[in-house]
Design an enzyme around this catalytic site. Structure first.
Site, PDB file in Angstrom:
ATOM      1  N   HIS A  34       0.878  -0.737  -0.194  1.00 41.17           N
ATOM      2  CA  HIS A  34       0.036   0.106   0.031  1.00 41.17           C
ATOM      3  C   HIS A  34       0.983   1.486  -0.329  1.00 41.17           C
ATOM      4  CE1 HIS A  34      -3.139   3.116   1.317  1.00 41.17           C
ATOM      5  NE2 HIS A  34      -1.891   3.425   2.194  1.00 41.17           N
ATOM      6  N   CYS A 102      -4.895   1.693  -4.642  1.00 40.52           N
ATOM      7  CA  CYS A 102      -4.288   2.635  -3.587  1.00 40.52           C
ATOM      8  C   CYS A 102      -3.002   3.264  -4.298  1.00 40.52           C
ATOM      9  CB  CYS A 102      -3.304   2.263  -3.111  1.00 40.52           C
ATOM     10  SG  CYS A 102      -2.773   1.148  -2.203  1.00 40.52           S
TER      11      CYS A 102
END
Length: 643
Positions: A34, A102
């Protein structure tokens, strides 16, 4: 003044990916990455919409590391305006763990701020994961989780995995892990953190998440909001379909479902990117200006970075036609797809299996005697434990195979016992063990378990390592065992990825063995290997996503073609062996991407002559090949596939 730009990197699996990925997928994946952008004293990330926090104060806790991405000359106000526009594209309902996540957002921001992009090991993670059979097996589960989110804003719990795979606890474990990872990735930090993570105390985000919208982006559509992002798509994809649109364009909304349908059906099976460029967002107007776009909707198609076609307005049939033409130009079909090959097409691609069950008590007695004769024993299981595993676990399970209530046992001790047996016994003494695994590989539960255990300590790989210089009985049993292993698609793919060279070494030598039963087993294994590849090649030609799993190897095609031709030429006695080897050769050649090299090789080795000799007297048996279906196949391969 310029401002520094950093990326914060987190592992959503909290270290579990690094620990479990290799045994589960056969590929080392160090983290479920992420990322967030850190600039102007803020950390900005995409999950449940676009969110902002103080750096290092998100619900993800402290980053594993921060990566310096240079500086930006963009001022803070301009960037805030850009983010405000981006919220129309990066809504909560559009998030997808693999396709729009993301990292998609971070990469877009980097293009706007610095003209750079994320490191490849982050961007390529989804494709790396999906390239494994384990990832492919979990793909429907992941899609189902986010399909429900598109309409409700809430992740759908993983569906039942199905009877074919419920025997693999690792698949269920990973499905649950991905659910937790996805929930973590799409959280905005306002809820209670997961008890499995050591989160830092976090304030509520300073920027509220974007509300869920009714329109969704559930297809693999890329978004580019600046020239850098778009040029990256052109660099990394052979073919690109660019859709220039705007929020106020009514005709765009009419044609968008066609564009999304094309993206869903065409992008995964081919290296094609479908990119949406909203001219009202960010620096998208600069992308439009670069290509002279003045009206929406406009579609521009690119091949190898060069513009090949432009279409303005709403014309769904024309768009579909032009996309198909682009894909044809980028990935032309195999020449043999236009060749009539009825005999080759009639070949069943079902694996040839060796299903006869030996006298298991006799096999157990042989192995027990071999164990007792070893004076100095080593390995993770003792002599007594090994005998107990054989007598109390393996043999009862194999005897009950196919019954309505097989014993509920753990397969892990089998692996440990097999490793210990391979350490202490010679190949000649191991053939009953290999025969037990041959029978076990006919069982769906065993295949489901072993599909996740295909590393160096896999029983198949361990037994394969004893093949060099092995006597006839072990070679025969090993070939039959691996043939049965190729009856499972997941195991077949992993064996080709990890053990192709070792298997081929044994196989090619066995095709020339003096014993006809060994040659028969070798011809069967050769057929199972190329039939597996043929299934994937057919899917690739059809444009289906399953075809992405094909692992091509030009050198292997050449080696197998040479080995099969030599074996066919030498085979003078057994028509069935000639049949299996000719079928293997046909499937190997038919859709091979190495056709140019194989055509030259076939000509040099006089493949047409070798095959036709099998039809003549003395070519195979006194009268040559007799069965009409085999004669038709040999003639078709000789005339239509060999120069």
């Amino acid at each position: 003044m310029s401002a520094p730009v950093k990326i914060y990197l987190y592992d959503l699996s909290n270290g579990l990916a690094g620990q479990l990925s290799l045994p589960l997928t056969g590929k080392q994946i160090d983290g479920i990455w992420h990322t967030s952008v850190v600039v102007f004293g803020k950390e900005i990330f995409y999950g449940r919409g676009i969110c902002e926090t103080e750096p290092g104060r998100s619900h993800h806790g402290s980053p594993l590391r921060d990566i310096d991405m240079g500086e930006t000359s963009i001022d803070e106000q301009t960037f805030e305006e850009y983010l405000s526009q981006m919220k129309e594209s990066y809504t909560a309902d559009k998030y997808h763990l693999l396709e729009f996540n993301c990292n998609s957002f971070t990469n877009d921001c980097l293009g706007f701020l610095t003209g750079g992009s994320l490191p490849s090991y982050i961007k390529d993670l989804p494709s790396d994961f999906l390239s494994t059979p384990f990832g492919a097996a979990l793909r429907p589960t992941i899609d189902a989780m986010f399909r429900g989110r598109a309409s409700t804003g809430v992740l759908t719990p993983p569906p039942d995995i199905g009877p074919a795979t419920t025997t693999s606890p690792n698949l269920e474990l990973t499905s649950s892990l991905l659910m937790a990872v996805a929930a973590d990735a799409t959280s905005d930090g306002s809820g209670a953190p997961s008890s499995s993570r050591n989160y830092l105390p976090t304030p509520a985000p300073t920027s509220p998440p974007t509300p869920t919208q009714s329109n969704t982006l559930t297809t693999p559509v890329h978004i580019a909001t600046n020239p850098s992002s778009f040029h990256n798509e052109l660099r990394t994809h052979r073919a690109v379909v660019a859709f220039f649109t705007s929020a106020t364009c009514g005709p765009c909304r009419m044609i968008e479902p066609v564009f999304e349908d094309l993206a869903s059906n065409k992008s995964r099976a081919n290296d094609v990117a479908f990119v949406k460029i909203d001219l009202s967002v960010g620096m998208s107007n600069a992308v439009g200006g670069e290509y002279g776009v003045r009206v929406t909707p406009t579609f521009i198609l690119f091949l190898d970075g060069n513009k090949t076609y432009e279409m303005k307005g709403v014309n769904g049939p024309e768009l579909r036609t032009q996309v198909d033409l682009l894909i044809y130009q980028a990935f032309p079909p195999h020449p043999h797809t236009a060749t009539s090959l009825p005999a080759v097409e009639a070949i069943s691609l079902n694996a040839i299996l060796f299903s006869q069950v030996p006298n298991l008590d006799t096999a157990l007695a042989k192995v027990t005697g071999f164990i007792d004769a070893v004076s100095s024993w080593s390995g993770s299981t003792t002599k007594e434990d090994t005998k107990q595993i054989l007598a109390k676990n393996i043999i009862p399970y194999l005897k009950a195979r196919g019954s309505s209530a097989p014993p509920n046992i753990s397969f892990e001790p089998w692996k440990s016992a097999t490793i210990s047996l391979a350490i202490n016994l010679s190949a000649g003494e191991l053939f009953p063990v290999a025969d037990m695994w041959r029978v076990a590989l006919l069982d769906a539960a065993v295949c489901g378990w072993i599909a996740t255990k295909l590393g160096p300590e896999s029983p198949i790989v361990v037994l394969l390592s004893k093949a060099e210089g092995a006597p006839r009985n072990y070679t025969l049993t090993l070939l039959r065992m691996i043939s049965n292993a190729f009856g499972n698609e997941v195991i077949a793919r992993e064996l080709l990825l990890s053990s192709r060279s070792s298997i081929t070494t044994v196989l090619v030598a066995a095709l020339l063995h003096e014993d006809p039963t060994v040659r028969t087993a070798a011809a069967s294994l050769a057929f199972n290997m190329v039939a597996h590849l043929q299934r994937l090649r057919v899917e690739k030609v059809r444009g289906n996503a399953e075809g992405n799993d094909v692992d091509e190897n030009e050198d292997w095609d050449v080696e197998m073609t040479s080995g099969l031709l030599e074996a066919i030429e030498r085979e003078k006695a057994a028509e069935e062996i000639v049949h299996r080897m000719t079928a293997s050769l046909a499937l190997l050649i038919r859709l091979s991407p190495s056709l140019e090299q194989l055509t030259l090789l076939l000509e040099v080795l006089q493949a047409r002559r070798i095959l036709k000799e099998k039809l003549e007297r003395g070519g195979c048996g006194e009268a040559g090949v007799v069965k009409q279906e085999v004669r038709k196949l040999i003639g078709e391969v000789a005339e239509k596939l060999c120069p």
